[in-house]
Enzyme design. Structure first.
Site, short mmCIF file in Angstrom:
data_model
loop_
_atom_site.label_atom_id
_atom_site.label_comp_id
_atom_site.label_asym_id
_atom_site.label_seq_id
_atom_site.Cartn_x
_atom_site.Cartn_y
_atom_site.Cartn_z
N CYS A 135 0.71 -0.98 -0.17
CA CYS A 135 0.24 0.02 0.00
C CYS A 135 0.62 1.10 -0.11
O CYS A 135 1.80 1.16 0.57
CB CYS A 135 -0.78 -0.23 1.03
SG CYS A 135 -1.86 1.50 1.67
N CYS B 95 0.90 4.95 7.15
CA CYS B 95 -0.17 5.30 7.89
C CYS B 95 0.93 4.35 9.12
O CYS B 95 1.11 3.20 8.87
CB CYS B 95 -1.49 3.99 8.46
SG CYS B 95 -2.81 4.84 7.45
N CYS C 136 -19.54 -5.94 4.47
CA CYS C 136 -18.85 -4.28 4.78
C CYS C 136 -17.55 -3.83 4.20
O CYS C 136 -16.71 -5.28 3.99
CB CYS C 136 -18.20 -4.29 6.13
SG CYS C 136 -16.85 -2.63 6.82
N CYS D 214 -19.11 3.07 8.55
CA CYS D 214 -18.11 2.39 9.66
C CYS D 214 -17.14 2.76 9.88
O CYS D 214 -16.17 2.68 9.09
CB CYS D 214 -17.63 1.24 9.64
SG CYS D 214 -17.08 -0.27 10.70
N CYS E 290 0.71 0.18 9.91
CA CYS E 290 0.28 -0.84 9.13
C CYS E 290 1.18 -2.05 8.96
O CYS E 290 2.20 -1.09 8.22
CB CYS E 290 -1.12 -0.15 8.54
SG CYS E 290 -1.51 -0.90 7.28
N CYS F 204 -16.73 -8.91 6.04
CA CYS F 204 -16.48 -7.64 5.72
C CYS F 204 -14.55 -7.68 5.52
O CYS F 204 -13.74 -8.64 5.83
CB CYS F 204 -15.06 -6.45 7.50
SG CYS F 204 -14.73 -5.06 7.09
N ARG G 183 -17.71 -1.49 17.95
CA ARG G 183 -17.21 -2.85 17.67
C ARG G 183 -15.85 -3.04 18.31
O ARG G 183 -14.75 -2.45 17.95
CB ARG G 183 -16.51 -3.47 16.25
CG ARG G 183 -17.60 -3.16 15.57
CD ARG G 183 -18.10 -3.04 13.52
NE ARG G 183 -19.06 -3.16 13.57
CZ ARG G 183 -20.67 -3.27 12.71
NH1 ARG G 183 -20.32 -4.50 13.18
NH2 ARG G 183 -21.64 -3.17 12.24
N1 SAM Z 1 -6.33 0.92 3.21
C1 SAM Z 1 -7.66 0.51 3.96
C2 SAM Z 1 -7.99 1.99 4.98
O1 SAM Z 1 -7.16 2.39 5.08
O2 SAM Z 1 -8.92 2.84 4.23
C3 SAM Z 1 -8.77 0.10 5.03
C4 SAM Z 1 -7.91 -1.26 5.70
S1 SAM Z 1 -6.59 -0.14 7.39
C5 SAM Z 1 -6.02 -2.15 7.49
C6 SAM Z 1 -8.41 -0.52 8.04
C7 SAM Z 1 -8.01 -0.45 9.58
O3 SAM Z 1 -7.52 -0.65 10.37
C8 SAM Z 1 -7.46 1.17 10.39
O4 SAM Z 1 -8.09 2.68 9.60
C9 SAM Z 1 -6.73 0.99 11.14
O5 SAM Z 1 -7.41 1.61 11.97
C10 SAM Z 1 -6.82 -0.62 11.53
N2 SAM Z 1 -5.38 -1.13 11.84
C11 SAM Z 1 -4.44 -1.14 10.73
N3 SAM Z 1 -3.36 -1.30 11.57
C12 SAM Z 1 -3.97 -2.24 13.08
C13 SAM Z 1 -2.69 -2.14 13.73
N4 SAM Z 1 -1.71 -2.29 13.68
N5 SAM Z 1 -3.94 -2.87 14.83
C14 SAM Z 1 -4.61 -1.91 15.45
N6 SAM Z 1 -5.70 -1.70 14.17
C15 SAM Z 1 -5.02 -1.28 12.89
C1 DTB Z 2 -11.05 -1.68 11.96
O1 DTB Z 2 -11.19 -0.55 12.22
N1 DTB Z 2 -10.72 -2.78 12.51
C2 DTB Z 2 -9.98 -4.20 10.84
C3 DTB Z 2 -10.98 -3.39 9.73
N2 DTB Z 2 -11.48 -1.75 10.25
C4 DTB Z 2 -10.56 -3.48 8.89
C5 DTB Z 2 -8.96 -4.50 11.00
C6 DTB Z 2 -8.20 -4.41 11.88
C7 DTB Z 2 -6.44 -4.79 11.14
C8 DTB Z 2 -5.30 -5.17 12.02
C9 DTB Z 2 -4.32 -5.40 11.83
C10 DTB Z 2 -3.60 -6.37 11.06
O2 DTB Z 2 -4.37 -7.51 11.32
O3 DTB Z 2 -3.39 -6.15 10.13
FE1 SF4 Z 3 -2.40 1.43 3.60
FE2 SF4 Z 3 -2.68 -0.07 6.06
FE3 SF4 Z 3 -2.92 2.26 5.68
FE4 SF4 Z 3 -5.26 1.08 5.45
S1 SF4 Z 3 -4.04 1.55 7.32
S2 SF4 Z 3 -4.08 2.81 3.24
S3 SF4 Z 3 -3.39 -0.38 4.16
S4 SF4 Z 3 -1.09 1.39 5.14
#
Ligand code: SAM
Ligand code: DTB
Ligand code: SF4
Length: 337
Positions: free
Chosen positions: A58, A62, A133, A193, A65, A102, A271
């Site tokens: 990606c 973030c 979702c 959401c 992530c 989701c 959630r």
């Molecule tokens: N790429 C898309 C976006 O960010 O809009 C969707 C996927 S993203 C992984 C969805 C959410 O997962 C993020 O906004 C964040 O709040 C949560 N998330 C991602 N990595 C995480 C982590 N290591 N610990 C907790 N929450 C996480």
């Molecule tokens: C959200 O707020 N939490 C979920 C869902 N939206 C998509 C994602 C959590 C991701 C946790 C880290 C991972 O597994 O990479």
């Molecule tokens: Fe990309 Fe992860 Fe950010 Fe979603 S949360 S936009 S997958 S870097």
């Protein structure tokens, strides 16, 4: 106990929210529970399954992530899954008792060439009788409309933290970009959401600002995921947390945040999302008491592990909780009677 916040209030002030956080813990949880049972079925928690339909690579940065190209997490970038494989996973989720499916993609935003497959996934998963979702990054207005037309019930797009703290976490898209996508999702008639992550080193004031931003959107999000940071090696925030374990969110502060979310957004699904694997049964029980009414079940989230189906079944049994059918699915079943 006669504390009844008006339904649909979107004019909460930061001071009011800060005052809720400051309540004695037991009073706060009792108030939140009172609000919860006025608006939601008691002892019901929705089981959701998460599937990463496009993993890694990606372009966004973030800081939490594993899927960002800026992270050194060792994750391999994959292509978008095909719709058949997604449908198989949704069937499995339904058989395992999930009411909601989701689908997440590691994109800044979906490309036009991916839209047909995405629309097919939505329509087919929805036809199984699951609430749908997706979380695909930023959307244009027409993309939101086409997803809504295909039957997408909820679109997940998180603000993640307070407006002030946001730039410490993400620099490649702004807080306002996020609000713009949420507006397009609302305009297309989908449920929003939207939530964020706790335990990224933010202050109490940031948690106040975060819930304030959510509760004062034009409409409260129908669904509010609260994640506890899952520290992942190679990500900026994961590495900080590894070196400074005290930055991890305290369980009581996490439960307080759930309770305040429940009070200021009485009708939303709250959630309990990422980070549950490292929470004790008692912490999770207090989150349910304070108003959390949905969890991700199964043994994986997107790229990290999760508590697992059997562990959840045991916990539900211990607590006398039952699995809730999604509101959208339930409403359709009633309409068909
Ligand atoms: N790429 C898309 C976006 O960010 O809009 C969707 C996927 S993203 C992984 C969805 C959410 O997962 C993020 O906004 C964040 O709040 C949560 N998330 C991602 N990595 C995480 C982590 N290591 N610990 C907790 N929450 C996480
Ligand atoms: C959200 O707020 N939490 C979920 C869902 N939206 C998509 C994602 C959590 C991701 C946790 C880290 C991972 O597994 O990479
Ligand atoms: Fe990309 Fe992860 Fe950010 Fe979603 S949360 S936009 S997958 S870097």
């Amino acid at each position: 106990m006669n504390f009844v916040p008006p339904i649909g209030r979107t004019d909460w002030t930061r001071d009011e929210i800060a005052d809720l956080f400051d309540l004695p813990f037991l009073d706060l949880v009792a108030r939140a529970h009172d609000v919860h049972v006025r608006h939601h079925p008691e002892n019901e928690v929705q089981l959701s399954t998460l599937l990463s339909i496009k993993t890694g690579g990606c372009a966004e940065d973030c800081g939490y992530c594993s899927q960002s190209v800026s992270a050194d997490s060792g994750l391999k970038a994959e292509k978008l899954m095909d719709a058949g494989a997604v449908l198989d996973a949704a069937r499995e989720a339904k058989a395992a008792g999930s009411g909601r499916f989701c689908m997440g993609a590691a994109w800044r935003s979906p490309k036009e060439r991916d839209m047909p497959a995405l629309l097919q996934m939505v329509a087919e998963v929805k036809a199984l009788g699951l609430e749908t979702c997706m979380t695909l990054g930023m959307l244009e207005g027409d993309q939101a409309e086409r997803l809504a037309d295909a039957g997408l019930d909820y679109y997940n797009h998180n603000i993640d933290t307070s407006p002030e703290n946001y730039a410490n976490v993400i620099t490649t898209r702004t807080f306002q970009d996020r609000l713009d996508t949420l507006e397009r999702v609302r305009a297309a008639g989908m449920n929003v959401c939207c939530g964020g992550i706790l335990g990224m080193g933010e202050s109490r004031a940031d948690r106040v600002g975060f819930l304030h931003a959510l509760a004062t959107l034009p409409e409260a999000p129908q669904s509010v995921p609260l994640n506890a940071l899952v520290p992942i090696a190679g990500t900026v925030l994961g590495d900080i947390l590894k070196d400074v374990p005290s930055a991890r969110i305290d369980d009581i502060e996490f439960i307080r945040t759930v309770a305040v979310a429940r009070i200021v957004m009485p009708e939303s699904m709250v959630r309990l999302s990422a980070g549950r694997e490292s929470m004790s049964d008692s912490t999770q029980a207090l989150c349910f008491m304070a108003g959390a009414n949905s969890i991700f079940t199964g043994d994986r989230l997107l790229t990290t592990g999760n508590a697992g189906g059997n562990a959840d079944a045991v916990l539900f049994d211990k607590l006398g909780l039952i699995s809730m059918q999604g509101d959208t699915v339930r409403a359709e079943a009633i309409a068909a009677e």
